[in-house]
Design an enzyme around this catalytic site. Structure first.
Site, PDB file in Angstrom:
ATOM      1  N   ARG A   3     -14.469  -2.755   4.106  1.00  0.00           N
ATOM      2  CA  ARG A   3     -15.354  -3.536   4.975  1.00  0.00           C
ATOM      3  C   ARG A   3     -14.658  -4.755   5.587  1.00  0.00           C
ATOM      4  NH1 ARG A   3     -19.018  -1.426   1.185  1.00  0.00           N
ATOM      5  NH2 ARG A   3     -20.831  -0.436   2.177  1.00  0.00           N
ATOM      6  N   HIS A  49      -6.797   0.599  -2.695  1.00  0.00           N
ATOM      7  CA  HIS A  49      -6.858   2.029  -3.010  1.00  0.00           C
ATOM      8  C   HIS A  49      -5.484   2.558  -3.416  1.00  0.00           C
ATOM      9  CE1 HIS A  49     -10.363   1.954  -0.033  1.00  0.00           C
ATOM     10  NE2 HIS A  49     -10.912   2.384  -1.154  1.00  0.00           N
ATOM     11  N   ALA A  73     -10.902   5.015   4.584  1.00  0.00           N
ATOM     12  CA  ALA A  73     -10.520   3.709   5.136  1.00  0.00           C
ATOM     13  C   ALA A  73      -9.613   3.009   4.126  1.00  0.00           C
ATOM     14  CB  ALA A  73     -11.744   2.866   5.477  1.00  0.00           C
ATOM     15  N   LEU A  74      -8.581   3.722   3.707  1.00  0.00           N
ATOM     16  CA  LEU A  74      -7.760   3.278   2.586  1.00  0.00           C
ATOM     17  C   LEU A  74      -7.011   1.986   2.903  1.00  0.00           C
ATOM     18  CD1 LEU A  74      -6.252   6.686   1.358  1.00  0.00           C
ATOM     19  CD2 LEU A  74      -8.392   5.573   0.682  1.00  0.00           C
ATOM     20  N   HIS A  75      -6.864   1.159   1.886  1.00  0.00           N
ATOM     21  CA  HIS A  75      -6.096  -0.080   1.977  1.00  0.00           C
ATOM     22  C   HIS A  75      -5.235  -0.200   0.725  1.00  0.00           C
ATOM     23  CE1 HIS A  75      -9.053  -1.587  -0.877  1.00  0.00           C
ATOM     24  NE2 HIS A  75     -10.024  -1.307  -0.021  1.00  0.00           N
ATOM     25  N   GLN A  76      -4.527  -1.315   0.593  1.00  0.00           N
ATOM     26  CA  GLN A  76      -3.585  -1.461  -0.517  1.00  0.00           C
ATOM     27  C   GLN A  76      -4.276  -1.442  -1.881  1.00  0.00           C
ATOM     28  OE1 GLN A  76      -0.244  -1.318  -0.408  1.00  0.00           O
ATOM     29  NE2 GLN A  76      -0.510  -0.903   1.774  1.00  0.00           N
ATOM     30  N   GLN A  89     -20.115  -0.995 -11.083  1.00  0.00           N
ATOM     31  CA  GLN A  89     -19.965   0.447 -10.895  1.00  0.00           C
ATOM     32  C   GLN A  89     -19.054   1.041 -11.970  1.00  0.00           C
ATOM     33  OE1 GLN A  89     -19.193   2.507  -6.912  1.00  0.00           O
ATOM     34  NE2 GLN A  89     -17.131   2.415  -7.767  1.00  0.00           N
TER      35      GLN A  89
END
Length: 282
Positions: A189, A37, A32-35, A155
């Site tokens: 999300r 990533h 669900a890649l976005h900018q 994380q």
């Protein structure tokens, strides 16, 4: 663009590239890649000869089965987004069976207490799941460098500890948070938010920015109480926690100590969509 689903085929491809002296950068994702990533991928591409992007929705880091089932998945779209960056990016998209065989469960890790507060408190077993899959990805790819976003700052520190404790030959790099125009931290999300929620969610980052301003004059307790009041007035969001913690140990701060670095961490629900963010305070 090469897409691999099997570890052994990926290893064979990378072995040949390593024999040519090429450096390998890994960007682990759940798709669900976005900018956000893509900024990590661009950083990896600028610093390495070869970039591997893993796309794997890891079941062992979800404490909520409903959240796991609703997590967006679209490999074809992800590959299309990666293509303009470089046609030479290698995508590793294994199945659950490929990564876990017959035992879909987490190993147990000791991250020196980094796993206990905040996300660890509210998502039981989450970081055991993260540690398990990241270690397996590092072992499968054997990258020289790996790139993670600071949105998941807790994380990031845990993965650095994982590498140190298990003596894994990879250098971990944290990269700045990418934000939408209203300040909302980019996240897969976000796609589950309604249009109105997404527009209003800039409120989360504005709260962090004000907390940073107040950090110069107000006590930690006063800032927490102020943030709680702000969310009580906002009907669209429910505050799960706002924590001010030592930036290195993640231990909650009761008061400010000179020369220590602090960050504010936040987790918020918009209906059943959980959003996290953080900001450096000094």
């Amino acid at each position: 663009m090469a897409v691999f689903h099997k570890k052994e085929l990926l290893r064979a491809e990378l072995l040949g590239l390593k024999k040519e002296g090429k450096s390998i950068g890994l960007v682990p994702t759940m798709g669900a890649l976005h900018q956000g990533h893509l900024s990590l991928v661009k950083e990896a591409a600028a610093k390495n000869d070869v970039v591997v992007v893993s796309i794997f929705v890891n079941p062992t880091q979800f404490d909520n089965k409903d959240d796991l089932s609703k997590y967006p998945r679209d490999l074809n779209t992800d590959v299309q987004l990666l293509s303009p960056i470089s046609p030479d990016i290698i995508v590793f998209a294994p199945t659950v069976e490929e990564m876990y065989t017959d035992n879909v469960s987490s190993a147990s890790f000791d991250f020196d207490g980094l796993e206990l507060p905040m996300e660890g408190r509210y998502r039981k077993g989450h970081f055991d799941g993260v540690g398990t899959i990241v270690k397996r990805l590092f072992e499968a790819v054997e990258p020289h460098h790996a790139y993670f976003g600071e949105k998941d700052y807790q994380q990031l520190l845990i993965i650095k500890t994982l590498v140190k404790k298990h003596r894994l030959p990879v250098q971990v790099h944290g990269c700045p948070i990418e934000r939408e125009e209203n300040g909302l931290a980019m996240s897969s999300r976000n796609e589950r938010l309604t249009k109105e929620q997404r527009e209003e969610a800039g409120f989360i980052y504005r709260t962090l920015q004000t907390a940073k301003e107040k950090f110069g004059t107000d006590s930690v307790t006063e800032i927490r109480e102020w943030a709680t009041e702000q969310f009580q007035k906002h009907p669209m969001f429910n505050l799960e926690y706002l924590e001010i913690a030592d930036a290195n140990t993640l231990k909650p701060a009761d008061h400010k100590v000179k020369d220590k670095k602090y960050r504010a961490f936040i987790a918020v629900y918009a209906d059943d969509v959980r959003l996290i963010d953080n900001i450096a305070l000094n």
